[in-house]
Design a protein around this motif. Structure first.
Motif, PDB file in Angstrom:
ATOM      1  N   ARG A 101       0.803  -1.215   0.000  1.00 18.20           N
ATOM      2  CA  ARG A 101       0.000   0.000   0.000  1.00 18.20           C
ATOM      3  C   ARG A 101       0.840   1.270   0.000  1.00 18.20           C
ATOM      4  O   ARG A 101       0.565   2.215  -0.735  1.00 18.20           O
ATOM      5  N   VAL A 102       1.877   1.336   0.832  1.00 24.19           N
ATOM      6  CA  VAL A 102       2.697   2.546   0.908  1.00 24.19           C
ATOM      7  C   VAL A 102       3.430   2.769  -0.409  1.00 24.19           C
ATOM      8  O   VAL A 102       3.427   3.870  -0.974  1.00 24.19           O
ATOM      9  N   LEU A 103       4.054   1.696  -0.933  1.00 27.07           N
ATOM     10  CA  LEU A 103       4.744   1.824  -2.217  1.00 27.07           C
ATOM     11  C   LEU A 103       3.779   2.197  -3.333  1.00 27.07           C
ATOM     12  O   LEU A 103       4.126   2.939  -4.248  1.00 27.07           O
ATOM     13  N   ASN A 104       2.558   1.703  -3.241  1.00 30.15           N
ATOM     14  CA  ASN A 104       1.586   2.005  -4.281  1.00 30.15           C
ATOM     15  C   ASN A 104       1.229   3.491  -4.285  1.00 30.15           C
ATOM     16  O   ASN A 104       1.038   4.085  -5.348  1.00 30.15           O
ATOM     17  N   ILE A 105       1.157   4.100  -3.115  1.00 28.71           N
ATOM     18  CA  ILE A 105       0.890   5.533  -3.038  1.00 28.71           C
ATOM     19  C   ILE A 105       2.022   6.306  -3.706  1.00 28.71           C
ATOM     20  O   ILE A 105       1.796   7.243  -4.483  1.00 28.71           O
ATOM     21  N   ILE A 106       3.277   5.896  -3.432  1.00 21.80           N
ATOM     22  CA  ILE A 106       4.426   6.546  -4.072  1.00 21.80           C
ATOM     23  C   ILE A 106       4.345   6.367  -5.587  1.00 21.80           C
ATOM     24  O   ILE A 106       4.614   7.303  -6.357  1.00 21.80           O
ATOM     25  N   ALA A 107       3.961   5.190  -6.024  1.00 13.45           N
ATOM     26  CA  ALA A 107       3.863   4.921  -7.461  1.00 13.45           C
ATOM     27  C   ALA A 107       2.797   5.792  -8.116  1.00 13.45           C
ATOM     28  O   ALA A 107       2.990   6.312  -9.214  1.00 13.45           O
ATOM     29  N   LEU A 108       1.661   5.962  -7.449  1.00  9.49           N
ATOM     30  CA  LEU A 108       0.599   6.808  -7.995  1.00  9.49           C
ATOM     31  C   LEU A 108       1.041   8.262  -8.078  1.00  9.49           C
ATOM     32  O   LEU A 108       0.750   8.964  -9.056  1.00  9.49           O
ATOM     33  N   VAL A 109       1.750   8.716  -7.064  1.00 10.19           N
ATOM     34  CA  VAL A 109       2.293  10.076  -7.095  1.00 10.19           C
ATOM     35  C   VAL A 109       3.270  10.211  -8.268  1.00 10.19           C
ATOM     36  O   VAL A 109       3.273  11.212  -8.993  1.00 10.19           O
ATOM     37  N   GLY A 110       4.096   9.183  -8.472  1.00 10.22           N
ATOM     38  CA  GLY A 110       5.085   9.211  -9.547  1.00 10.22           C
ATOM     39  C   GLY A 110       4.461   9.275 -10.918  1.00 10.22           C
ATOM     40  O   GLY A 110       4.897  10.056 -11.781  1.00 10.22           O
ATOM     41  N   THR A 111       3.416   8.476 -11.157  1.00 12.20           N
ATOM     42  CA  THR A 111       2.770   8.499 -12.470  1.00 12.20           C
ATOM     43  C   THR A 111       2.054   9.825 -12.709  1.00 12.20           C
ATOM     44  O   THR A 111       2.067  10.354 -13.817  1.00 12.20           O
ATOM     45  N   CYS A 112       1.432  10.362 -11.661  1.00 15.28           N
ATOM     46  CA  CYS A 112       0.754  11.650 -11.790  1.00 15.28           C
ATOM     47  C   CYS A 112       1.770  12.760 -12.080  1.00 15.28           C
ATOM     48  O   CYS A 112       1.556  13.590 -12.974  1.00 15.28           O
ATOM     49  N   TYR A 113       2.876  12.756 -11.347  1.00 18.63           N
ATOM     50  CA  TYR A 113       3.934  13.745 -11.570  1.00 18.63           C
ATOM     51  C   TYR A 113       4.467  13.648 -13.003  1.00 18.63           C
ATOM     52  O   TYR A 113       4.659  14.672 -13.684  1.00 18.63           O
ATOM     53  N   THR A 114       4.696  12.441 -13.463  1.00 21.61           N
ATOM     54  CA  THR A 114       5.247  12.241 -14.804  1.00 21.61           C
ATOM     55  C   THR A 114       4.277  12.716 -15.876  1.00 21.61           C
ATOM     56  O   THR A 114       4.673  13.370 -16.856  1.00 21.61           O
ATOM     57  N   ALA A 115       2.994  12.393 -15.731  1.00 25.50           N
ATOM     58  CA  ALA A 115       2.003  12.823 -16.716  1.00 25.50           C
ATOM     59  C   ALA A 115       1.933  14.346 -16.787  1.00 25.50           C
ATOM     60  O   ALA A 115       1.869  14.924 -17.881  1.00 25.50           O
ATOM     61  N   ILE A 116       1.947  15.014 -15.630  1.00 23.54           N
ATOM     62  CA  ILE A 116       1.895  16.481 -15.601  1.00 23.54           C
ATOM     63  C   ILE A 116       3.178  17.065 -16.191  1.00 23.54           C
ATOM     64  O   ILE A 116       3.148  18.035 -16.956  1.00 23.54           O
ATOM     65  N   LEU A 117       4.322  16.459 -15.843  1.00 23.00           N
ATOM     66  CA  LEU A 117       5.605  16.939 -16.364  1.00 23.00           C
ATOM     67  C   LEU A 117       5.645  16.858 -17.888  1.00 23.00           C
ATOM     68  O   LEU A 117       6.102  17.789 -18.563  1.00 23.00           O
ATOM     69  N   ILE A 118       5.156  15.749 -18.440  1.00 20.67           N
ATOM     70  CA  ILE A 118       5.151  15.594 -19.898  1.00 20.67           C
ATOM     71  C   ILE A 118       4.270  16.660 -20.542  1.00 20.67           C
ATOM     72  O   ILE A 118       4.625  17.238 -21.579  1.00 20.67           O
ATOM     73  N   LEU A 119       3.121  16.941 -19.933  1.00 20.64           N
ATOM     74  CA  LEU A 119       2.257  17.993 -20.464  1.00 20.64           C
ATOM     75  C   LEU A 119       2.970  19.344 -20.461  1.00 20.64           C
ATOM     76  O   LEU A 119       2.895  20.103 -21.436  1.00 20.64           O
ATOM     77  N   ILE A 120       3.666  19.653 -19.366  1.00 24.64           N
ATOM     78  CA  ILE A 120       4.387  20.925 -19.269  1.00 24.64           C
ATOM     79  C   ILE A 120       5.480  21.007 -20.337  1.00 24.64           C
ATOM     80  O   ILE A 120       5.630  22.020 -21.034  1.00 24.64           O
ATOM     81  N   ILE A 121       6.246  19.921 -20.493  1.00 22.52           N
ATOM     82  CA  ILE A 121       7.333  19.915 -21.475  1.00 22.52           C
ATOM     83  C   ILE A 121       6.795  20.033 -22.893  1.00 22.52           C
ATOM     84  O   ILE A 121       7.336  20.778 -23.724  1.00 22.52           O
ATOM     85  N   THR A 122       5.721  19.326 -23.188  1.00 22.57           N
ATOM     86  CA  THR A 122       5.181  19.360 -24.548  1.00 22.57           C
ATOM     87  C   THR A 122       4.599  20.728 -24.879  1.00 22.57           C
ATOM     88  O   THR A 122       4.759  21.215 -26.007  1.00 22.57           O
ATOM     89  N   VAL A 123       3.942  21.368 -23.913  1.00 18.32           N
ATOM     90  CA  VAL A 123       3.410  22.713 -24.148  1.00 18.32           C
ATOM     91  C   VAL A 123       4.558  23.693 -24.395  1.00 18.32           C
ATOM     92  O   VAL A 123       4.502  24.541 -25.293  1.00 18.32           O
ATOM     93  N   GLY A 124       5.628  23.568 -23.580  1.00 15.73           N
ATOM     94  CA  GLY A 124       6.790  24.432 -23.767  1.00 15.73           C
ATOM     95  C   GLY A 124       7.488  24.192 -25.092  1.00 15.73           C
ATOM     96  O   GLY A 124       8.012  25.124 -25.710  1.00 15.73           O
ATOM     97  N   HIS A 125       7.487  22.948 -25.545  1.00 14.28           N
ATOM     98  CA  HIS A 125       8.137  22.607 -26.808  1.00 14.28           C
ATOM     99  C   HIS A 125       7.338  23.103 -28.005  1.00 14.28           C
ATOM    100  O   HIS A 125       7.894  23.529 -29.021  1.00 14.28           O
ATOM    101  N   GLY A 126       6.027  23.057 -27.859  1.00 12.76           N
ATOM    102  CA  GLY A 126       5.165  23.440 -28.979  1.00 12.76           C
ATOM    103  C   GLY A 126       4.699  22.222 -29.763  1.00 12.76           C
ATOM    104  O   GLY A 126       5.336  21.163 -29.747  1.00 12.76           O
ATOM    105  N   PHE A 127       3.593  22.374 -30.459  1.00 16.85           N
ATOM    106  CA  PHE A 127       2.992  21.265 -31.178  1.00 16.85           C
ATOM    107  C   PHE A 127       3.222  21.396 -32.681  1.00 16.85           C
ATOM    108  O   PHE A 127       3.329  22.508 -33.206  1.00 16.85           O
ATOM    109  N   SER A 128       3.281  20.257 -33.346  1.00 18.85           N
ATOM    110  CA  SER A 128       3.466  20.225 -34.802  1.00 18.85           C
ATOM    111  C   SER A 128       2.362  19.381 -35.421  1.00 18.85           C
ATOM    112  O   SER A 128       2.603  18.270 -35.917  1.00 18.85           O
TER     113      SER A 128
END
Length: 375
Positions: A101-128
């Motif tokens: 359970r504890v590791l799973n909470i860390i994993a959920l935080v990690g996937t959420c952080y990664t998804a948000i980070l990718i959105l931020i990077i892609t917006v900064g990069h621009g779309f084609s």
């Protein structure tokens, strides 16, 4: 059988988990399928689930290696597979889901952080958008890609094992729906964004980190995703190990006998991950082979069989929406038959194309490839 308790209302009454710390038998998906559809369906479900769980466990080892390679390529992907495969073997010896359970909470935080980070990077990069392929290049790409998406959003054949870990089974339905909604919101937005931001390069990498700039934030994301993959490996491998224990008769033995008896399965998974490091293709095959049948076909079929009589419909614990109950529940039963036909057909076709794709990868990179889609 515990599936009888499921049938007679144990879930709704919250009595699914009856004696914390005392239960030695885990209720599994194939047992409940067998209860409703018979022994042959149980065996089919058991084989499909085992293949799906094994394949997903293999994919987690490959994913760990791919993640680490893109921030540290001093080792080949095969070297990282050997390293992380050895680490993940340890997690296969944790007794039950309730220990994650504890590791799973860390994993959920990690996937959420990664998804948000990718959105931020892609917006900064621009779309084609002018370079985005709005249609698949061929049938192989369509079906293998669709199989991965189906796997991401429908791969819940371990749902009963998850329920088994809950101390309040009556909370299962909102928890399940919440988990599915989380998965959809987690997977779709950043996946669409990264394809629009890096349309010419994303298909040439087996991992999204292959197109992201290596920054401190991305390195943190990699480590969080590795933890996520540890947990994913454990969550998918554990039901498979339960099956193995029951097959060889160690499931009721003391932990110092039961846990070491898992070793042959985890070593086989380790070997296959190193031999076939084709992350996307493996995901496609497993998604096509297991998910359509276990997440859609068998449940819909079981529902129709169970509620084929008036007495069963009147005794239903969770009846469908009133609008679907007209004419002896014909609307909902027809919907289920359409689900059975559609996903059975999709599964067969997707399996064929996934096997073709893996064969192409073997021809191009060979088995035990040191470098698959490397820079």
């Amino acid at each position: 059988m515990r599936s009888q308790m499921f049938h007679h209302g144990g879930l709704k009454q919250g009595s699914w988990f009856d004696a914390p710390g005392r239960r030695r038998i885990v209720t599994q998906y194939h047992e409940v399928v067998g209860y409703f559809l018979g022994r042959r369906a149980q065996i089919l479900a058991q084989v499909l689930v085992a293949l799906g769980l094994a394949g997903t466990s293999i994919a987690q080892i490959i994913a760990c290696a791919g993640d680490m390679y893109y921030i540290n390529n001093s080792f080949s992907k095969r070297d990282w597979e050997l390293i992380w495969g050895g680490v993940l073997m340890v997690f296969a010896f944790v007794p039950t889901f309730r220990h994650f359970r504890v590791l799973n909470i860390i994993a959920l935080v990690g996937t959420c952080y990664t998804a948000i980070l990718i959105l931020i990077i892609t917006v900064g990069h621009g779309f084609s958008p002018q370079h985005v392929a709005l249609m698949p290049a061929n049938a192989i790409d369509f079906f293998t890609g669709s199989a991965v998406l189906v796997s991401a959003l429908g791969n819940h054949s371990i749902a009963l094992e998850m329920m088994d870990a809950m101390q309040k089974g009556s909370q299962y339905i909102p928890a399940y729906f919440g988990g599915w909604l989380w998965s959809a919101l987690l997977v779709l937005p950043h996946s669409i964004a990264v394809n629009y931001a890096f349309p010419l390069t994303i298909g040439k990498n087996d991992n999204v980190f292959g197109v992201l700039p290596v920054t401190t934030a991305v390195k943190a994301s990699v480590w969080l995703m590795v933890i996520h993959q540890w947990v994913a490996f454990a969550l998918y491998c554990t039901p498979l190990l339960y099956m193995w224990e029951k097959l060889i008769g160690t499931h009721t033995r003391p932990w110092f006998i039961r846990l070491p008896s898992r070793l042959p399965i985890v070593l086989l998974i380790y070997f296959l991950a190193v031999a076939f490091p084709f992350y996307g293709s493996i995901n496609s095959l497993i998604g096509a082979l297991s998910v359509p049948a276990t997440a859609f076909v068998l449940p819909a079929l079981a529902y129709n069989v169970l509620y084929s009589t008036q007495a069963a419909r009147e005794a239903s614990i969770y009846p469908p929406h009133p609008a679907l109950q007209v004419r002896d529940w014909r609307p909902v039963r027809l919907l289920n038959w359409l689900i059975v036909a559609m996903f059975a057909t999709f599964g067969v076709v997707a399996v064929v194309f996934s096997v073709i794709k893996i064969a192409q990868n073997i021809t191009t990179f060979s088995i035990f490839a040191a470098c698959y889609q490397c820079h």
